[in-house]
Write an enzyme that holds these catalytic residues in place. Structure first.
Site, PDB file in Angstrom:
ATOM      1  N   ARG A  96       0.832  -1.208   0.000  1.00 23.37           N
ATOM      2  CA  ARG A  96       0.000   0.000   0.000  1.00 23.37           C
ATOM      3  C   ARG A  96       0.867   1.258   0.000  1.00 23.37           C
ATOM      4  NH1 ARG A  96      -4.849   1.843   4.237  1.00 23.37           N
ATOM      5  NH2 ARG A  96      -4.924   3.995   3.499  1.00 23.37           N
ATOM      6  N   ASN A 150     -10.641  -4.950  -0.097  1.00 25.08           N
ATOM      7  CA  ASN A 150     -10.704  -3.818  -1.022  1.00 25.08           C
ATOM      8  C   ASN A 150      -9.869  -4.068  -2.281  1.00 25.08           C
ATOM      9  OD1 ASN A 150     -12.433  -1.816  -0.001  1.00 25.08           O
ATOM     10  ND2 ASN A 150     -10.953  -1.260   1.566  1.00 25.08           N
ATOM     11  N   CYS A 172     -18.849  -2.697   2.983  1.00 26.38           N
ATOM     12  CA  CYS A 172     -17.977  -1.555   3.268  1.00 26.38           C
ATOM     13  C   CYS A 172     -18.579  -0.829   4.459  1.00 26.38           C
ATOM     14  CB  CYS A 172     -17.904  -0.633   2.050  1.00 26.38           C
ATOM     15  SG  CYS A 172     -16.874   0.834   2.304  1.00 26.38           S
ATOM     16  N   HIS A 202     -17.343   2.717  -2.750  1.00 26.69           N
ATOM     17  CA  HIS A 202     -16.546   3.946  -2.689  1.00 26.69           C
ATOM     18  C   HIS A 202     -16.905   4.926  -3.804  1.00 26.69           C
ATOM     19  CE1 HIS A 202     -13.073   2.211  -0.021  1.00 26.69           C
ATOM     20  NE2 HIS A 202     -14.281   2.087   0.521  1.00 26.69           N
ATOM     21  N   TYR A 258     -15.633   9.324  -0.447  1.00 25.14           N
ATOM     22  CA  TYR A 258     -14.570   9.087  -1.430  1.00 25.14           C
ATOM     23  C   TYR A 258     -14.741   9.937  -2.679  1.00 25.14           C
ATOM     24  CZ  TYR A 258     -12.414   5.267   1.143  1.00 25.14           C
ATOM     25  OH  TYR A 258     -11.743   4.525   2.075  1.00 25.14           O
TER      26      TYR A 258
END
Length: 451
Positions: A96, A150, A172, A202, A258
């Site tokens: 990440r 995700n 989520c 998102h 988001y």
């Protein structure tokens, strides 16, 4: 009485797992659990052991006799499971960090599930999801799959459409955060409001009504976006970039947090670049938080989830996961926001594609609640992002460079041309060990770099 069930958590060494177990404990009067299995990969072995021992203390405090196991053998963990929860991260938190920092080094947004970084998280995850799906078909074909991995919508579509696991629901926690914060903003108890969500994970919008049947969406838009508190941050890992009030008012529907990356791109990028220069991008902060959490989890006296877990950004995680399991198990018909087959809920998208919508959750799964038609602005945006998701899944399966570049081009947070190719190439090389489907492509990149 329902039968006692076996629950398997793939990614059991996650820092979120204690929150999941707390949710199960809190619902022990409605869930008859016989076995709880935590499974992870060798990279997460140490964390898995810490979580396992912490979970044992939690169950002991709750005076529950559930059998709990920790293993690196996924097949053993899946055999005859009734529910499988997926919350894994291929390559761990260090991948990440690369997903966020490499795009930012080229003046592009770096984020876990959006932009170039989000695309690469999906590309790493899709092959593993397909392997898990194969194991589920062989070892527990009757199981329900509850996906939190995700990018949840893309991975849920991979499980359902490519992995042939029809009994899948994607989750989520963001919709739950919206509901809680918006009820507080109105000063009305959450259970006296009706929320209707539609879109993609998102990337959804929603509307709200009170118990008298009056829509309060416009009122909420005014409260939240006309003169917002500059420090207002609903979601832990998203900077409070300011929306343009006139634009949101024109939409007439409430955006997902988001959406700040798409409606306030310049402002969000500048905030991220500040963090990039200070070596404090969100992934690096999460890495520090996780180190602190696992030190806490090691404490042999700790038997409750510590408040520090809130820093990790998983508010309402256990509520979403455990409510879905309980609603299926007990045929409750609760209304939740889930990723599931569209089946006409959103008029402008194919019936068999995966969307994130409000739905009733029963023993036979999700029954989507119809949204109807979107106006032109959200409709166009929605169809673009859905198309991009489908291209990402194709690239994740086939490892085709051109297909991956198509996904970059479709994504509004990624540029096209030479910069896009440079970022794509750097991310492919950086994540080589987790992208077996791109092996030939990466070999060519290495050859060309030596010329």
């Amino acid at each position: 009485m329902n039968k006692k069930i076996k629950i398997t958590i793939i990614g059991g060494g996650s820092s979120y797992t204690p929150e999941f177990i707390r949710g199960l404990i809190e619902r022990s009067d409605e869930l008859e659990i016989r076995e709880l299995w935590l499974v992870d990969v060798e990279l997460g072995q140490k964390k898995l052991r810490i979580i396992y021992e912490f979970a044992q203390r939690m169950l002991k405090k709750a005076n529950l006799k559930w059998k709990i196991f920790a293993t690196l053998d996924r097949k053993e963990a899946l055999k005859n499971a009734d529910f499988v929860a997926t919350q894994f991260r291929v390559g761990g938190i260090d991948t990440r960090v690369l997903d966020e920092r490499i795009p930012l080094s080229h003046q592009l947004l770096g984020q876990e599930t959006n932009g170039a970084g989000g695309i690469f998280k999906a590309l790493r995850t899709i092959p593993v999801a397909l392997e898990i799906a194969k194991d589920i078909r062989e070892l527990c074909p009757q199981a329900w799959l509850i996906n939190f991995t995700n990018p949840s919508g893309i991975i849920t579509q991979t499980f359902i459409k490519e992995g042939k696991i029809s009994k899948t629901i994607g989750l989520c926690n963001v919709p739950l955060i919206h509901k809680s914060n918006e009820a507080a903003a109105l000063g009305i108890p959450e259970d006296e409001l009706f929320f209707k969500f539609a879109g993609l994970d998102h990337f959804h919008w929603h509307r709200v009504w009170n118990r008298d049947g009056d829509e309060v969406t416009a009122k909420l838009i005014k409260i939240l976006y006309q003169n917002p508190d500059p420090k207002q941050q609903f979601v832990q890992n998203i900077d409070a970039g300011k929306y343009n009030y006139e634009q949101i008012a024109d939409l007439g529907i409430l955006p997902c947090e988001y959406h700040r990356y798409y409606y306030a791109t310049d402002e969000m990028l500048q905030e991220q670049l500040k963090d990039y220069k200070k070596n404090t991008v969100r992934a690096q902060e999460v890495k520090k938080i996780e180190l602190e959490l696992f030190e806490l989890y090691k404490d042999p006296e700790l038997d409750t989830v510590p408040p520090e877990l809130k820093k990790r950004g998983g508010a309402h995680y256990s509520d979403a996961a455990c409510d879905a399991i309980s609603s299926i198990y007990n045929d409750k018909g609760e209304t939740m926001v889930v990723s599931t087959e569209n089946r006409g809920a959103i008029a402008e998208l194919p019936s068999d594609t995966i969307v994130e919508v409000s739905a009733r959750i029963t023993s036979h799964g999700a029954e989507p609640i119809a949204w109807g038609k979107f106006a032109s602005a959200p409709r166009g945006f929605l169809q673009l992002i859905k198309g991009m998701e489908e291209v990402i899944i194709s690239a994740g399966k086939n490892g085709n460079y051109g297909t991956a570049l198509q996904a970059f081009t479709l994504n509004p947070l990624v540029t096209s041309g030479k910069t896009a190719q440079k970022v794509l190439d750097e991310l492919l090389l950086a994540h080589e060990q987790y992208l077996p489907q791109f092996a030939d492509c990466i070999a060519e990149l290495k050859k060309s770099s030596r010329r």
